[in-house]
Design a protein around this motif. Structure first.
Motif, PDB file in Angstrom:
ATOM      1  N   GLY A   1       6.476-109.629 -67.384  1.00  0.00           N
ATOM      2  CA  GLY A   1       6.732-108.245 -67.586  1.00  0.00           C
ATOM      3  C   GLY A   1       6.294-107.355 -66.427  1.00  0.00           C
ATOM      4  O   GLY A   1       6.553-106.139 -66.633  1.00  0.00           O
ATOM      5  N   LEU A   2       5.888-107.643 -65.528  1.00  0.00           N
ATOM      6  CA  LEU A   2       5.316-106.891 -64.427  1.00  0.00           C
ATOM      7  C   LEU A   2       6.358-106.201 -63.437  1.00  0.00           C
ATOM      8  O   LEU A   2       6.269-105.217 -63.064  1.00  0.00           O
ATOM      9  CB  LEU A   2       4.517-107.648 -63.590  1.00  0.00           C
ATOM     10  CG  LEU A   2       3.136-108.333 -64.078  1.00  0.00           C
ATOM     11  CD1 LEU A   2       2.496-109.231 -63.113  1.00  0.00           C
ATOM     12  CD2 LEU A   2       2.296-107.099 -64.710  1.00  0.00           C
ATOM     13  N   ASP A   3       7.626-107.276 -63.304  1.00  0.00           N
ATOM     14  CA  ASP A   3       8.831-106.580 -62.656  1.00  0.00           C
ATOM     15  C   ASP A   3       9.902-106.201 -63.831  1.00  0.00           C
ATOM     16  O   ASP A   3       9.997-107.129 -64.647  1.00  0.00           O
ATOM     17  CB  ASP A   3       9.270-107.423 -61.783  1.00  0.00           C
ATOM     18  CG  ASP A   3       8.237-107.715 -60.691  1.00  0.00           C
ATOM     19  OD1 ASP A   3       7.601-106.535 -60.128  1.00  0.00           O
ATOM     20  OD2 ASP A   3       8.130-108.889 -59.936  1.00  0.00           O
ATOM     21  N   ALA A   4      10.589-105.227 -63.565  1.00  0.00           N
ATOM     22  CA  ALA A   4      11.799-105.112 -64.117  1.00  0.00           C
ATOM     23  C   ALA A   4      13.060-105.833 -63.780  1.00  0.00           C
ATOM     24  O   ALA A   4      13.207-105.847 -62.552  1.00  0.00           O
ATOM     25  CB  ALA A   4      12.034-103.542 -64.006  1.00  0.00           C
ATOM     26  N   PRO A   5      14.002-106.022 -64.663  1.00  0.00           N
ATOM     27  CA  PRO A   5      15.175-107.034 -64.281  1.00  0.00           C
ATOM     28  C   PRO A   5      16.261-105.883 -63.425  1.00  0.00           C
ATOM     29  O   PRO A   5      16.058-104.637 -63.838  1.00  0.00           O
ATOM     30  CB  PRO A   5      16.105-107.533 -65.631  1.00  0.00           C
ATOM     31  CG  PRO A   5      14.601-107.161 -66.373  1.00  0.00           C
ATOM     32  CD  PRO A   5      13.794-106.169 -66.170  1.00  0.00           C
ATOM     33  N   ALA A   6      16.665-106.488 -62.456  1.00  0.00           N
ATOM     34  CA  ALA A   6      17.892-105.811 -61.891  1.00  0.00           C
ATOM     35  C   ALA A   6      18.997-105.260 -62.550  1.00  0.00           C
ATOM     36  O   ALA A   6      19.525-104.321 -62.414  1.00  0.00           O
ATOM     37  CB  ALA A   6      18.269-106.532 -60.456  1.00  0.00           C
ATOM     38  N   ALA A   7      19.127-106.071 -63.704  1.00  0.00           N
ATOM     39  CA  ALA A   7      20.193-105.922 -64.383  1.00  0.00           C
ATOM     40  C   ALA A   7      19.794-106.765 -65.962  1.00  0.00           C
ATOM     41  O   ALA A   7      19.406-107.593 -65.873  1.00  0.00           O
ATOM     42  CB  ALA A   7      21.752-106.102 -63.878  1.00  0.00           C
TER      43      ALA A   7
END
Length: 206
Positions: A1-7
């Motif tokens: 959960g540290l990075d947001a999905p690109a889409a």
């Protein structure tokens, strides 16, 4: 959960991983355990306290219960109680992996993530660790998600394989499905000399 999905979005156990509700995100994380590639034990904590840490963070268990649970986790990973007071610097690579695995399972997770679980181990220790994972799989209802470049580990533990290349998934399915995928990375990885030797020794898994 540290990075947001690109889409799109990622869901774990039906819950969105990018939840803005701190309580919901905490709930997701307590349902997951992670074994880091090099163990990532806290160097200032002994074996006992490394495993106890996730339990203490819950703030719902007393120390007597935590002690019983730590001993249960140590038994699961085949580490004798006499090692509980050792510091990480005193442990072998194989012991670090097992104790890190015990910590990853401290909260009885539904999902267990393994990052290169046999990296850095000699062949004998690697085989023993794979056998330990196989035993845990048989005795629990864990779902295991593993990242590995080791063919022996992959063949021994995987029911379903996703092959990442060219920044996306190029194959997804059983080992047999993957082997029949026409892609340069798969050809080099699985059908090279080493790949052929590993697969020939594990024909029962095909």
């Amino acid at each position: 959960g540290l990075d947001a999905p690109a889409a799109g979005e990622v869901r774990i156990c039906g819950l969105p991983l990018r939840s803005h509700d701190p309580g919901e995100l905490r709930q997701i994380r307590t349902r997951c355990g992670v074994l880091f590639q090099k163990g990532a034990l806290f160097s200032a904590l002994n074996v006992y306290d490394n495993i106890a840490l996730p339990m203490r963070e819950l703030r719902t268990l007393d120390e007597d219960m935590i002690r019983r649970l730590v001993m249960i986790k140590l038994k699961m990973v085949e580490i004798e109680p006499k090692h509980v007071n050792k510091m990480p610097a005193e442990l072998s690579g194989g012991m670090i992996k097992r104790i890190a695995l015990a910590r990853a399972m401290a909260l009885d997770p539904e999902l267990l993530f393994l990052d290169e679980p046999t990296a850095g181990l000699d062949p004998e220790l690697s085989d023993a660790f794979v056998q330990l994972i196989q035993t845990i799989r048989r005795e629990t209802t864990l779902t295991i998600v593993m990242a590995t470049h080791d063919l022996d580990t992959l063949v021994a533990l995987s029911d379903r394989i996703a092959v990442l290349a060219d920044q996306h998934i190029v194959a997804l399915g059983s080992l047999r499905d993957v082997l029949h995928t026409d892609h340069p990375f798969i050809t080099n990885f699985f059908h090279g000399d080493r790949g052929k030797r590993v697969l020939e020794n594990n024909l029962d898994n095909l």
